[in-house]
Scaffold this motif. Structure first.
Motif, mmCIF file in Angstrom:
data_model
loop_
_atom_site.group_PDB
_atom_site.id
_atom_site.type_symbol
_atom_site.label_atom_id
_atom_site.label_comp_id
_atom_site.label_asym_id
_atom_site.label_seq_id
_atom_site.Cartn_x
_atom_site.Cartn_y
_atom_site.Cartn_z
ATOM 1 N N TRP A 644 -0.183 -96.486 -80.722
ATOM 2 C CA TRP A 644 -1.270 -97.455 -80.503
ATOM 3 C C TRP A 644 -2.268 -96.914 -79.479
ATOM 4 O O TRP A 644 -3.487 -96.982 -79.675
ATOM 5 C CB TRP A 644 -0.668 -98.771 -80.018
ATOM 6 N N ARG A 645 -1.749 -96.375 -78.367
ATOM 7 C CA ARG A 645 -2.618 -95.821 -77.312
ATOM 8 C C ARG A 645 -3.437 -94.644 -77.850
ATOM 9 O O ARG A 645 -4.626 -94.510 -77.551
ATOM 10 C CB ARG A 645 -1.747 -95.373 -76.137
ATOM 11 N N ALA A 646 -2.815 -93.810 -78.704
ATOM 12 C CA ALA A 646 -3.527 -92.661 -79.250
ATOM 13 C C ALA A 646 -4.647 -93.098 -80.189
ATOM 14 O O ALA A 646 -5.715 -92.467 -80.246
ATOM 15 C CB ALA A 646 -2.543 -91.758 -79.987
ATOM 16 N N ARG A 647 -4.430 -94.195 -80.944
ATOM 17 C CA ARG A 647 -5.472 -94.696 -81.855
ATOM 18 C C ARG A 647 -6.698 -95.153 -81.075
ATOM 19 O O ARG A 647 -7.845 -94.854 -81.441
ATOM 20 C CB ARG A 647 -4.905 -95.837 -82.693
ATOM 21 N N VAL A 648 -6.471 -95.870 -79.981
ATOM 22 C CA VAL A 648 -7.598 -96.341 -79.169
ATOM 23 C C VAL A 648 -8.314 -95.159 -78.518
ATOM 24 O O VAL A 648 -9.548 -95.106 -78.463
ATOM 25 C CB VAL A 648 -7.111 -97.341 -78.108
ATOM 26 N N ALA A 649 -7.536 -94.212 -78.034
ATOM 27 C CA ALA A 649 -8.151 -93.036 -77.407
ATOM 28 C C ALA A 649 -8.999 -92.267 -78.412
ATOM 29 O O ALA A 649 -10.071 -91.744 -78.077
ATOM 30 C CB ALA A 649 -7.059 -92.138 -76.830
ATOM 31 N N PHE A 650 -8.521 -92.212 -79.679
ATOM 32 C CA PHE A 650 -9.284 -91.529 -80.731
ATOM 33 C C PHE A 650 -10.625 -92.216 -80.950
ATOM 34 O O PHE A 650 -11.679 -91.573 -81.064
ATOM 35 C CB PHE A 650 -8.449 -91.506 -82.011
ATOM 36 N N LEU A 651 -10.619 -93.533 -80.991
ATOM 37 C CA LEU A 651 -11.867 -94.261 -81.200
ATOM 38 C C LEU A 651 -12.810 -94.112 -80.010
ATOM 39 O O LEU A 651 -14.036 -94.078 -80.185
ATOM 40 C CB LEU A 651 -11.564 -95.729 -81.476
ATOM 41 N N LYS A 653 -13.128 -91.494 -78.157
ATOM 42 C CA LYS A 653 -13.751 -90.181 -78.264
ATOM 43 C C LYS A 653 -14.727 -90.113 -79.429
ATOM 44 O O LYS A 653 -15.778 -89.469 -79.353
ATOM 45 C CB LYS A 653 -12.669 -89.119 -78.430
ATOM 46 N N THR A 654 -14.412 -90.828 -80.505
ATOM 47 C CA THR A 654 -15.231 -90.739 -81.719
ATOM 48 C C THR A 654 -16.425 -91.677 -81.678
ATOM 49 O O THR A 654 -17.556 -91.295 -82.018
ATOM 50 C CB THR A 654 -14.370 -91.053 -82.959
ATOM 51 N N LEU A 655 -16.195 -92.903 -81.270
ATOM 52 C CA LEU A 655 -17.244 -93.927 -81.353
ATOM 53 C C LEU A 655 -17.940 -94.187 -80.018
ATOM 54 O O LEU A 655 -18.937 -94.909 -79.979
ATOM 55 C CB LEU A 655 -16.639 -95.223 -81.907
ATOM 56 N N ALA A 657 -18.129 -95.074 -75.571
ATOM 57 C CA ALA A 657 -17.569 -95.798 -74.433
ATOM 58 C C ALA A 657 -17.309 -97.263 -74.703
ATOM 59 O O ALA A 657 -16.736 -97.951 -73.848
ATOM 60 C CB ALA A 657 -18.512 -95.656 -73.228
ATOM 61 N N ASP A 658 -17.724 -97.769 -75.864
ATOM 62 C CA ASP A 658 -17.388 -99.172 -76.162
ATOM 63 C C ASP A 658 -15.878 -99.347 -76.260
ATOM 64 O O ASP A 658 -15.359 -100.443 -76.035
ATOM 65 C CB ASP A 658 -18.049 -99.598 -77.475
ATOM 66 N N TRP A 659 -15.212 -98.261 -76.609
ATOM 67 C CA TRP A 659 -13.748 -98.298 -76.668
ATOM 68 C C TRP A 659 -13.198 -97.701 -75.380
ATOM 69 O O TRP A 659 -13.699 -96.690 -74.887
ATOM 70 C CB TRP A 659 -13.232 -97.496 -77.871
ATOM 71 N N PRO A 660 -12.173 -98.317 -74.788
ATOM 72 C CA PRO A 660 -11.673 -97.830 -73.485
ATOM 73 C C PRO A 660 -10.999 -96.457 -73.611
ATOM 74 O O PRO A 660 -10.405 -96.133 -74.640
ATOM 75 C CB PRO A 660 -10.657 -98.898 -73.076
ATOM 76 N N ALA A 661 -11.128 -95.674 -72.527
ATOM 77 C CA ALA A 661 -10.433 -94.386 -72.434
ATOM 78 C C ALA A 661 -9.036 -94.635 -71.878
ATOM 79 O O ALA A 661 -8.888 -95.149 -70.770
ATOM 80 C CB ALA A 661 -11.197 -93.425 -71.523
ATOM 81 N N LEU A 662 -8.033 -94.283 -72.634
ATOM 82 C CA LEU A 662 -6.659 -94.554 -72.220
ATOM 83 C C LEU A 662 -5.871 -93.269 -71.984
ATOM 84 O O LEU A 662 -4.646 -93.254 -72.090
ATOM 85 C CB LEU A 662 -5.952 -95.414 -73.284
ATOM 86 N N ASP A 663 -6.590 -92.198 -71.652
ATOM 87 C CA ASP A 663 -5.901 -90.949 -71.328
ATOM 88 C C ASP A 663 -5.264 -91.064 -69.948
ATOM 89 O O ASP A 663 -5.529 -92.010 -69.195
ATOM 90 C CB ASP A 663 -6.881 -89.776 -71.365
ATOM 91 N N ASP A 664 -4.415 -90.090 -69.601
ATOM 92 C CA ASP A 664 -3.680 -90.147 -68.330
ATOM 93 C C ASP A 664 -4.610 -90.233 -67.136
ATOM 94 O O ASP A 664 -4.389 -91.032 -66.209
ATOM 95 C CB ASP A 664 -2.786 -88.912 -68.192
ATOM 96 N N VAL A 665 -5.652 -89.422 -67.124
ATOM 97 C CA VAL A 665 -6.567 -89.397 -65.973
ATOM 98 C C VAL A 665 -7.220 -90.757 -65.783
ATOM 99 O O VAL A 665 -7.307 -91.289 -64.674
ATOM 100 C CB VAL A 665 -7.630 -88.291 -66.152
ATOM 101 N N SER A 666 -7.677 -91.351 -66.886
ATOM 102 C CA SER A 666 -8.360 -92.643 -66.787
ATOM 103 C C SER A 666 -7.415 -93.753 -66.354
ATOM 104 O O SER A 666 -7.755 -94.592 -65.512
ATOM 105 C CB SER A 666 -9.002 -92.998 -68.133
ATOM 106 N N LEU A 667 -6.213 -93.754 -66.901
ATOM 107 C CA LEU A 667 -5.270 -94.818 -66.556
ATOM 108 C C LEU A 667 -4.764 -94.709 -65.119
ATOM 109 O O LEU A 667 -4.412 -95.717 -64.501
ATOM 110 C CB LEU A 667 -4.092 -94.804 -67.521
ATOM 111 N N ARG A 756 -16.293 -91.680 -90.647
ATOM 112 C CA ARG A 756 -16.892 -90.563 -89.912
ATOM 113 C C ARG A 756 -15.972 -89.346 -89.838
ATOM 114 O O ARG A 756 -16.446 -88.218 -89.738
ATOM 115 C CB ARG A 756 -17.253 -91.006 -88.496
ATOM 116 N N VAL A 757 -14.681 -89.569 -89.821
ATOM 117 C CA VAL A 757 -13.744 -88.472 -89.560
ATOM 118 C C VAL A 757 -12.763 -88.328 -90.717
ATOM 119 O O VAL A 757 -12.004 -89.273 -91.006
ATOM 120 C CB VAL A 757 -12.971 -88.698 -88.244
ATOM 121 N N PRO A 758 -12.774 -87.174 -91.430
ATOM 122 C CA PRO A 758 -11.740 -86.940 -92.434
ATOM 123 C C PRO A 758 -10.416 -86.614 -91.744
ATOM 124 O O PRO A 758 -10.381 -85.894 -90.754
ATOM 125 C CB PRO A 758 -12.275 -85.724 -93.196
#
Length: 807
Positions: A644-651, A653-655, A657-667, A756-758
């Motif tokens: 789940w966290r990886a899906r949000v992080a993907f969005l 990066k792709t879409l 800053a409207d989607w939160p960054a949930l990488d280790d540094v940000s959290l 947008r992403v294959p």
């Protein structure tokens, strides 16, 4: 006033008319005259009848007590009078002056006290700063204050600065003064360099050179050594000198009587060897000296404002000091100077002024009494002033704004270092005045203690009970010093019982209270944040608390003088200085948040008590700090939660800053996302999977929860009713893994993030082994599939491998 032929023949006599004329025409004058020119003896006498003096006094400052007495005695002898008539002297606790005294020779601190008492200096017409090149702290302060008096109160006051080696132009510019130079008529001195052999100790080299000089040269010998220990060791090597040769030490710790014997003339046919420190460089005339042996080293005290301790360092002699030392051999006849260093060695020109290297607490206290800071010849270092200000505030001599207190004024009037003054006044206030005077005598004592133990209490007992650690002369000297302090403090002599000197030291050294470190015998943390230690056999090695009066200033610092302190005494006498703070912090070893009330005395932790109801915000912050130390892996992650966290992080990066960054540094950068779920907990293990999931889901916007399944679906529908999982955690591109047979008929690569992403398709064999990886299914079917079919249909004949993968 000068009638003797001997006085009139001194070299400085030639410039006396210029000195008189210069002081008649202007207020200030700088006299440069080499050692032995007679400036100390002759100049003040020559000015007594100056019209501008009009019967007023001349105050002459000398840097040392022995030089003060000697200068006054020589001038009185020149006049054929006794001390206390026309010429007198005044040093701490001793004075020989009378109603008719016109020339008063004083130590430098005496002038400061007189200025503070009455800055107009009534009855004084001339101030003479002798041997100013030594640049002592009291001399710099006295000259600066006198300039202010001259500018604001006494336009008629005159200042004469005399020196053997001095930057005359710089001092003259500071005083707006005329310069007079006396060339002097010293006799030639032959210089011979005798550097020690490799590995040879200084004492051995000095003793050998002295024996050489006794055999080759005539006259008495003056030898210069860095300090008292070297003098003692050299004296031991010279304990068998021939008859008629007297061996005499000369250093500051000796009594004045012993020092006087060292400079007194010897009888006819006799010689002496004087082993001296820098005290003999300029201020004293030692009769009969024709040979100088210069060890080439000097000892200076360097103050560290960070630790609050001064450290004695042994350094090469300066060029100016070496010239002055050699000049002692040519005062009355041609002489010889042996230098125990190579002629190729390059020496510094001169030593820095004391104001640049010393403890400035005494200076700052005097300035606080004075009420303003004068213009300096050399400004004191800012770090030293800041340390001095902090200390004086701790001693309660200054308030928090740096203004002098009533207690500070009392301390200044005692004429002692602020620490000693604070100790004396604390003793008087607590009924321990007699003990305080004893302790002050010990702290200022220069009497040797026969032992290595640093315990001041034991030293006091050894003195008062007649222990062998002090000889009779030392005990008498200590008793005299204590009696002088009692007189100055205004308390009667009385028997001193076995009391606790630790309480008194606490008031004098609040920045040096030490607590024994856990499981570390003899190692203490001080209230100023520094660490000190004592020898393993020291009686203080296991004390819980000590107060350190002196250390060697090294790293780590070794205690030289201290006293045990009772914790109850510290808490009672320094209650106002004990800070209590709520400390809520992460304890990595315990793996939990620790909440306690901590008590500090300065930087030293006194104790701690568990806090029953700590601030929830502080607990949450500390728990998050624990998470930062341990890393996000400390949370209870499950595969689904990580996906789940990886899906949000993907969005994100792709879409964007409207989607939160949930990488280790940000959290780990901000606790806000997890804080609501940290309340009420003290361990990370108390967080459950549901807590972490709820905390992460709370980061999404109102509609993003629904959009997540549309934009980053977890599964993709396949022909035949099956679906394949999309993995967002294996890299930047989502991965869909499926058997090749399940993908038959799919010509376009699945896309996410609104197309947008294959995804990266992993085509698997029936045994779920990789056959191909592609982001272009159409190209795979057309180009790579025929070869795959050819290889796989024989291996897996029961599975479909159609010629047309698009059907």
């Amino acid at each position: 006033m000068i009638e003797s032929a001997e006085a009139s023949s001194l070299p400085v006599a030639e410039v006396l008319p210029a000195i008189r004329a210069g002081l008649a025409a202007g207020r200030n004058l700088v006299l440069s005259a080499p050692p032995g020119a007679g400036k100390t003896t002759l100049v003040p006498l020559a000015l007594l009848d100056a019209p501008w003096l009009a019967g007023q006094q001349i105050i002459m400052l000398e840097p040392r007590r022995l030089a003060t007495r000697a200068a006054a005695a020589r001038m009185a002898d020149t006049l054929g009078e006794k001390l206390g008539e026309t010429v007198g002297y005044r040093i701490r606790d001793e004075a020989r002056v009378g109603a008719a005294t016109r020339i008063e020779v004083v130590t430098e601190g005496i002038l400061t006290r007189r200025l503070q008492t009455d800055p107009e200096l009534p009855g004084v017409g001339l101030l003479v700063f002798d041997e100013f090149h030594e640049r002592s702290l009291p001399a710099d302060l006295g000259l600066a204050l006198c300039r202010e008096v001259q500018a604001g109160l006494r336009a008629d006051l005159r200042i004469l600065v005399m020196s053997a080696t001095l930057e005359t132009e710089r001092v003259a510019a500071y005083l707006d003064a005329q310069i007079v130079e006396s060339a002097g008529r010293s006799y030639p001195v032959v210089i011979e360099h005798r550097p020690p052999r490799a590995g040879q100790k200084l004492e051995d080299a000095l003793a050998g050179t002295i024996r050489h000089a006794l055999a080759r040269d005539s006259g008495s010998i003056l030898a210069f050594l860095p300090g008292e220990p070297e003098i003692r060791r050299t004296a031991q090597r010279l304990n068998d000198l021939p008859d008629g040769v007297a061996l005499m030490p000369l250093y500051g710790r000796l009594s004045l009587d012993v020092q006087r014997r060292a400079i007194a003339p010897v009888g006819a046919g006799e010689r002496k060897v004087v082993l001296a420190t820098a005290v003999a460089e300029t201020s004293l005339t030692i009769d009969g000296v024709r040979v100088v042996v210069d060890g080439g080293r000097s000892r200076r005290a360097r103050f560290d404002p960070n630790s609050g301790f001064a450290r004695l360092v042994t350094v090469p002699v300066t060029r100016a000091a070496a010239e002055q030392r050699a000049g002692r051999a040519g005062r009355t006849e041609p002489g010889k100077a042996y230098r125990l260093w190579s002629s190729a060695q390059v020496l510094d020109a001169a030593a820095p002024p004391e104001i640049a290297e010393t403890d400035l607490a005494p200076l700052l206290l005097e300035l606080a009494v004075w009420g303003s800071e004068p213009q300096w010849l050399d400004s004191p270092p800012a770090a030293h002033l800041a340390q001095a200000r902090d200390l004086l505030i701790q001693l309660q001599a200054l308030d928090a704004q740096g203004r002098i207190t009533a207690l500070g004024r009392q301390m200044a009037r005692l004429g002692a270092h602020p620490r000693i003054a604070r100790l004396l006044l604390a003793g008087k206030a607590s009924g321990q005045a007699q003990l305080a005077c004893d302790v002050a005598a010990l702290l200022e004592s220069r009497q040797p203690y026969r032992g290595r133990d640093s315990d001041l209490h034991r030293r006091w007992l050894a003195w008062r009970r007649g222990g062998s650690e002090y000889d009779q002369a030392a005990r008498k000297q200590l008793e005299r010093a204590a009696a002088q302090w009692r007189k100055r403090l205004g308390v009667a002599d009385a028997p001193v019982h076995d009391e606790d000197p630790g309480r008194l030291l606490l008031h004098a050294y609040p920045d040096r209270v030490g607590r024994l470190r856990a499981a570390a015998r003899g190692r203490f943390q001080l209230s100023n944040g520094r660490g000190v230690q004592c020898y393993d056999d020291d009686s203080l090695v296991d004390e819980s608390f000590v107060v350190v009066a002196d250390s060697d200033g090294a790293a780590p610092a070794r205690i030289r003088l201290a006293c045990a302190l009772k914790e109850a005494t510290l808490r009672a006498d320094a209650a106002e200085a004990i800070r209590r703070v709520q400390q809520v912090s992460w304890d990595g070893r315990a793996g939990a948040v620790v909440a306690e009330t901590q008590e500090y005395f300065g930087a030293m932790l006194l104790g701690a008590q568990r806090l029953a109801e700590p601030d929830p915000e502080l607990v949450a912050t500390a728990l998050f700090q624990g998470l930062c130390e341990r890393g996000l892996a400390a949370l209870p992650w499950t595969p689904d939660l990580l996906q789940w966290r990886a899906r949000v992080a993907f969005l994100h990066k792709t879409l964007g800053a409207d989607w939160p960054a949930l990488d280790d540094v940000s959290l780990l950068a901000d606790a806000a996302w997890l804080r609501p779920w940290l309340y009420g907990r003290s361990r990370l293990e108390q967080l459950g999977v549901a807590d972490v999931q709820a905390a992460l889901e709370a980061q999404l916007g109102p509609t993003q929860g629904q959009q997540l399944d549309q934009l980053a679906p977890l599964r993709w529908s396949l022909p035949g009713g099956r679906s394949a999982r999309i993995d967002y955690s294996q890299g930047e591109t989502p991965v869909l893994s499926a058997k090749l047979q399940d993908m038959l008929g799919i010509t376009q690569t699945p896309r996410v993030a609104a197309g947008r992403v294959p995804v990266l398709v992993h085509l698997l064999s029936p045994a779920r082994r990789p056959l191909a990886v592609t982001q272009d299914l159409d190209s795979f079917w057309r180009n790579a599939y025929p070869q795959v079919r050819k290889e796989m249909r024989g291996r897996y004949p029961k599975h479909a491998w159609p010629e047309d993968p698009f059907s």
